[in-house]
Design an enzyme around this catalytic site. Structure first.
Site, PDB file in Angstrom:
ATOM      1  N   ASP A  38       0.830  -1.201   0.000  1.00 43.66           N
ATOM      2  CA  ASP A  38       0.000   0.000   0.000  1.00 43.66           C
ATOM      3  C   ASP A  38       0.868   1.257   0.000  1.00 43.66           C
ATOM      4  OD1 ASP A  38      -2.345   1.425  -0.032  1.00 43.66           O
ATOM      5  OD2 ASP A  38      -2.859   1.077   2.069  1.00 43.66           O
ATOM      6  N   ARG A  42       0.284   7.675  -2.681  1.00 42.02           N
ATOM      7  CA  ARG A  42       0.869   8.723  -1.842  1.00 42.02           C
ATOM      8  C   ARG A  42       2.335   8.966  -2.183  1.00 42.02           C
ATOM      9  NH1 ARG A  42      -1.277   6.018   3.442  1.00 42.02           N
ATOM     10  NH2 ARG A  42      -1.894   4.498   1.853  1.00 42.02           N
ATOM     11  N   ARG A  51      -0.413   9.351  -9.961  1.00 42.46           N
ATOM     12  CA  ARG A  51      -0.483   8.106  -9.169  1.00 42.46           C
ATOM     13  C   ARG A  51       0.078   6.901  -9.920  1.00 42.46           C
ATOM     14  NH1 ARG A  51      -3.812   7.474  -4.891  1.00 42.46           N
ATOM     15  NH2 ARG A  51      -4.253   5.354  -5.550  1.00 42.46           N
ATOM     16  N   ASN A  86     -11.110  -2.379  -5.467  1.00 43.61           N
ATOM     17  CA  ASN A  86     -10.288  -1.449  -6.243  1.00 43.61           C
ATOM     18  C   ASN A  86     -10.894  -1.098  -7.607  1.00 43.61           C
ATOM     19  OD1 ASN A  86      -7.150  -2.732  -4.910  1.00 43.61           O
ATOM     20  ND2 ASN A  86      -8.250  -0.870  -4.345  1.00 43.61           N
ATOM     21  N   TRP A  87     -11.948  -1.826  -8.017  1.00 50.36           N
ATOM     22  CA  TRP A  87     -12.656  -1.452  -9.258  1.00 50.36           C
ATOM     23  C   TRP A  87     -13.292  -0.081  -9.121  1.00 50.36           C
ATOM     24  CZ3 TRP A  87     -11.389  -4.458 -13.159  1.00 50.36           C
ATOM     25  CH2 TRP A  87     -11.130  -5.819 -12.947  1.00 50.36           C
ATOM     26  N   GLU A 225       1.022 -13.040  12.677  1.00 46.70           N
ATOM     27  CA  GLU A 225       1.605 -11.864  13.327  1.00 46.70           C
ATOM     28  C   GLU A 225       1.564 -10.688  12.351  1.00 46.70           C
ATOM     29  OE1 GLU A 225       2.676 -11.650  16.460  1.00 46.70           O
ATOM     30  OE2 GLU A 225       2.152 -13.760  16.790  1.00 46.70           O
TER      31      GLU A 225
HETATM   32  C1  IPE Z   1      -5.582  -2.597  -0.177  1.00 42.74           C
HETATM   33  O1  IPE Z   1      -5.190  -1.289  -0.386  1.00 42.74           O
HETATM   34  C2  IPE Z   1      -5.566  -3.324  -1.473  1.00 42.74           C
HETATM   35  C3  IPE Z   1      -4.258  -3.517  -2.054  1.00 42.74           C
HETATM   36  C4  IPE Z   1      -3.107  -3.176  -1.545  1.00 42.74           C
HETATM   37  C5  IPE Z   1      -4.268  -4.169  -3.321  1.00 42.74           C
HETATM   38  P1  IPE Z   1      -6.265  -0.123  -0.585  1.00 42.74           P
HETATM   39  O2  IPE Z   1      -5.467   1.114  -0.755  1.00 42.74           O
HETATM   40  O3  IPE Z   1      -7.201  -0.465  -1.673  1.00 42.74           O
HETATM   41  O4  IPE Z   1      -7.041  -0.157   0.789  1.00 42.74           O
HETATM   42  P2  IPE Z   1      -7.935   0.947   1.506  1.00 42.74           P
HETATM   43  O5  IPE Z   1      -8.924   1.428   0.498  1.00 42.74           O
HETATM   44  O6  IPE Z   1      -7.010   2.030   1.931  1.00 42.74           O
HETATM   45  O7  IPE Z   1      -8.540   0.232   2.665  1.00 42.74           O
HETATM   46  C1  IPE Z   2      -1.481   0.219  -3.402  1.00 47.49           C
HETATM   47  O1  IPE Z   2      -1.248   1.594  -3.428  1.00 47.49           O
HETATM   48  C2  IPE Z   2      -1.673  -0.363  -4.771  1.00 47.49           C
HETATM   49  C3  IPE Z   2      -3.037  -0.812  -5.057  1.00 47.49           C
HETATM   50  C4  IPE Z   2      -4.055  -0.793  -4.257  1.00 47.49           C
HETATM   51  C5  IPE Z   2      -3.252  -1.344  -6.390  1.00 47.49           C
HETATM   52  P1  IPE Z   2      -2.449   2.631  -3.455  1.00 47.49           P
HETATM   53  O2  IPE Z   2      -2.780   2.925  -4.884  1.00 47.49           O
HETATM   54  O3  IPE Z   2      -3.558   2.152  -2.616  1.00 47.49           O
HETATM   55  O4  IPE Z   2      -1.734   3.890  -2.813  1.00 47.49           O
HETATM   56  P2  IPE Z   2      -2.389   4.930  -1.796  1.00 47.49           P
HETATM   57  O5  IPE Z   2      -2.941   4.147  -0.653  1.00 47.49           O
HETATM   58  O6  IPE Z   2      -3.455   5.654  -2.551  1.00 47.49           O
HETATM   59  O7  IPE Z   2      -1.257   5.807  -1.399  1.00 47.49           O
HETATM   60 MG    MG Z   3      -4.039   2.418  -0.658  1.00 45.63          MG
END
Ligand code: IPE
Ligand code: IPE
Ligand code: MG
Length: 261
Positions: A38, A42, A51, A86-87, A225
């Site tokens: 994750d 950011r 992004r 994520n969709w 853990e």
């Molecule tokens: C979780 O991250 C899913 C993946 C890392 C693929 P998200 O960025 O989608 O999670 P939320 O929305 O912050 O909970």
């Molecule tokens: C994780 O990074 C990748 C996926 C969920 C595909 P994010 O895209 O969720 O990055 P942030 O959380 O917006 O920074």
């Molecule tokens: Mg994220």
């Protein structure tokens, strides 16, 4: 799997100071490490970038994490790459991610061959674009007889959907007389999850500081853990990984029992 100590030492030769390979107990390396990758967005935003650049940089971090997992001698390394939620992201970002999954997989096949890594997917692949599915199938076929670490990529994965799917399959088998309802136990459920046959994760790492599971492996993480780091995924390197494993080795896992002295 036991780590190749020579290769591991070479891999970790330039210590950053605050953590060293000497802190690692080579006989207590976790079997299965899972990562919620994750913070790509950011990471990019903080640099004034789109992004998508964060996702591209995240691929490099993933390649290093796969290599680190192999060097550490894990049996299984799994990562959360795309959730069923994520969709909801802008179509452009979803398209970019699907494209990135396909190209990354093709590009990394030589690494999987070289390191004897067997690929596996967790999630519903039916909903993915045709090209991504074709490439995923190619990855499965080409690594099917590899005997080293299993690398499980969770794509279009959601734990609730996974559990509902398992319940549906059990219900059908009971309805059609292939299974007795009184025989439905934890093993029967586990065998119908995407992770069937894999050991549960020993260690779950989440980057970017978020303290939630985001619908990831709810069943499988029962006694795992957790380790959360503020490091954003594209910055996560072999040293961050080592810190997590060393922290894991300092934990007392009781599985509901008492500590043995
Ligand atoms: C979780 O991250 C899913 C993946 C890392 C693929 P998200 O960025 O989608 O999670 P939320 O929305 O912050 O909970
Ligand atoms: C994780 O990074 C990748 C996926 C969920 C595909 P994010 O895209 O969720 O990055 P942030 O959380 O917006 O920074
Ligand atoms: Mg994220």
């Amino acid at each position: 799997m036991l780590p190749d100590i020579q290769k591991l030492r070479e891999y970790y030769s330039e210590a950053p100071g605050d953590v060293s390979l000497d802190e690692l107990d080579l006989e207590r390396v976790p079997r299965h490490v899972s990562i919620i990758m994750d913070g790509n967005g950011r990471w990019a935003t903080a640099r004034g970038l789109d992004r998508s650049k964060g996702h591209v940089a995240g691929v490099d971090a993933l390649r290093e994490a796969v290599t680190t997992s192999v060097r550490l001698g894990l049996d299984v390394f799994s990562v959360y790459a795309f959730s069923t939620e994520n969709w909801r992201r802008p179509q452009r970002e979803v398209d970019l991610l699907m494209h990135l999954f396909a190209t990354t997989l093709v590009n990394e096949l030589p690494l999987f061959h070289q390191e004897n890594v067997r690929l596996r997917f967790l999630g519903d692949l039916e909903a993915l674009p045709e090209r991504t599915r074709v490439v995923f199938q190619r990855g499965l076929d080409e690594t099917a007889d590899h005997t080293g670490m299993v690398f499980a990529l969770a794509v279009n994965y959601g734990s609730r959907a996974e559990i509902a799917r398992a319940a549906r399959s059990i219900a059908l088998d009971v309805l059609e007389g292939r299974l007795d309802a009184s025989d439905v136990d934890e093993g029967v459920v586990s065998d119908r999850l995407y992770t069937a046959g894999l050991p549960d994760p020993d260690l779950l790492i989440r980057t970017s500081g978020e303290l939630r599971l985001s619908n990831y492996l709810l069943w499988q993480l029962a006694y795992t853990e957790f380790y959360v780091t503020d490091t954003l995924w594209p910055d996560f390197d072999r040293w961050d990984y080592l810190r997590a494993v060393v922290a894991f080795q300092g934990r007392s896992r009781r599985f509901g029992g008492v500590v043995r002295s």
